[in-house]
Design a protein around this motif. Structure first.
Motif, PDB file in Angstrom:
ATOM      1  N   ASN A 143      -8.111  -2.971  -0.640  1.00 37.59           N
ATOM      2  CA  ASN A 143      -7.857  -1.612  -1.126  1.00 37.59           C
ATOM      3  C   ASN A 143      -8.291  -0.525  -0.153  1.00 37.59           C
TER       4      ASN A 143
ATOM      5  N   ASP B 172       5.422   7.306  -2.062  1.00 37.91           N
ATOM      6  CA  ASP B 172       4.782   6.197  -2.785  1.00 37.91           C
ATOM      7  C   ASP B 172       3.292   6.114  -2.461  1.00 37.91           C
ATOM      8  N   LEU B 173       2.976   6.211  -1.188  1.00 33.43           N
ATOM      9  CA  LEU B 173       1.590   6.052  -0.749  1.00 33.43           C
ATOM     10  C   LEU B 173       0.718   7.228  -1.179  1.00 33.43           C
TER      11      LEU B 173
ATOM     12  N   THR C 180       0.718  -0.183  -5.951  1.00 30.14           N
ATOM     13  CA  THR C 180      -0.004  -0.072  -4.678  1.00 30.14           C
ATOM     14  C   THR C 180       0.436  -1.146  -3.695  1.00 30.14           C
TER      15      THR C 180
ATOM     16  N   VAL D 133      -5.156   6.635  -7.876  1.00 29.52           N
ATOM     17  CA  VAL D 133      -6.427   5.919  -7.727  1.00 29.52           C
ATOM     18  C   VAL D 133      -7.601   6.891  -7.700  1.00 29.52           C
TER      19      VAL D 133
ATOM     20  N   SER E  61       4.082  -0.688  -2.573  1.00 27.27           N
ATOM     21  CA  SER E  61       4.222   0.461  -1.674  1.00 27.27           C
ATOM     22  C   SER E  61       3.725   0.145  -0.267  1.00 27.27           C
ATOM     23  N   ASN E  62       2.609  -0.560  -0.174  1.00 21.56           N
ATOM     24  CA  ASN E  62       2.048  -0.861   1.139  1.00 21.56           C
ATOM     25  C   ASN E  62       2.810  -1.958   1.873  1.00 21.56           C
TER      26      ASN E  62
ATOM     27  N   THR F 142       0.030   6.640  -4.812  1.00 19.75           N
ATOM     28  CA  THR F 142      -0.992   5.598  -4.901  1.00 19.75           C
ATOM     29  C   THR F 142      -2.383   6.190  -4.719  1.00 19.75           C
TER      30      THR F 142
ATOM     31  N   PHE G 148      -5.030  -0.324   1.553  1.00 16.72           N
ATOM     32  CA  PHE G 148      -3.928   0.054   0.678  1.00 16.72           C
ATOM     33  C   PHE G 148      -4.108   1.406  -0.018  1.00 16.72           C
ATOM     34  N   HIS G 149      -5.334   1.744  -0.362  1.00 17.36           N
ATOM     35  CA  HIS G 149      -5.574   2.990  -1.103  1.00 17.36           C
ATOM     36  C   HIS G 149      -5.954   4.169  -0.219  1.00 17.36           C
TER      37      HIS G 149
END
Length: 218
Positions: A119, A91-92, A49, A99, A52-53, A95, A122-123
């Protein structure tokens, strides 16, 4: 400047700023809502995560720079940057899916704890904005089918890295969650390998679907 191009520029500026904010929250261990830290400082870079971010922020910055250059010199944005954007978007999405469909259900602090503090950026927020920007507003050359394999290169490399870490720290049939931070190997190496194959298969499916969606919206 076309309206779509303006929106893509604005979205990439926002993504870059959110990546900075998320990184400050993440590496600075800033908690607006308390959750138990799972790692500290720069060591957090081991998480897919976070990688990727951070990459999304770097790619967004490069996009901004080359976008401005394009409007000043009429030079096209390099194709490699569009490919990087494609990889980061995959990637994102991975992620978000891992999650929301897996980790959220096994964390001891509850599903929505994985959408708090850094998060949240990021998530959820950065994956959402990056997807919208890439698919609907960024003008890029038509993607080649071969890119669907290139698109999961980060996932492949990360899976190899993760399995090596688990393997080298597997003792007496067990591995600490410190080394198995996604808990894939808690029921054995075979399960960890199966989990890796599932993630890789899911990643390629995401890559292929993103390729199809982007092709239709180009």
């Amino acid at each position: 400047m076309a309206k779509k191009s303006q929106i893509s520029l604005i979205l990439n500026v926002i993504i870059f700023l959110l990546a900075i904010a998320g990184s400050i929250f993440c590496f600075g261990e800033i908690y607006l809502f308390y959750t138990t830290p799972i790692e500290h400082g720069i060591k957090l870079i081991k998480f897919f995560t976070v990688q990727s971010n951070v990459l999304a922020g770097i790619v967004a910055l490069l996009y901004i720079i080359f976008f401005v250059r394009k409007n000043k010199t009429n030079k096209n944005i390099p194709n490699i940057l569009h490919i990087l954007k494609y990889i980061v978007t995959i990637d994102l999405i991975i992620t978000f899916l891992v999650v929301s469909l897996f980790l959220g259900f096994i964390t001891e602090e509850g599903y929505f704890s994985l959408f708090l503090n850094a998060n949240f950026f990021f998530h959820f927020l950065i994956p959402l904005l990056n997807f919208i920007s890439f698919v609907f507003f960024e003008n890029s050359p038509k993607l080649k089918f071969s890119y669907t394999f290139l698109g999961i290169i980060h996932v492949i490399l990360y899976s190899i890295f993760y399995l090596i870490v688990v393997l080298f720290n597997f003792k007496d049939g067990q591995v600490s969650l410190y080394y198995d931070w996604y808990a894939f190997a808690q029921k054995g190496l075979l399960i960890a390998l199966i989990c890796a194959l599932v993630v890789l298969s899911l990643s390629y499916l995401v890559s292929f679907l993103l390729y199809k969606i982007k092709s239709k919206n180009n």
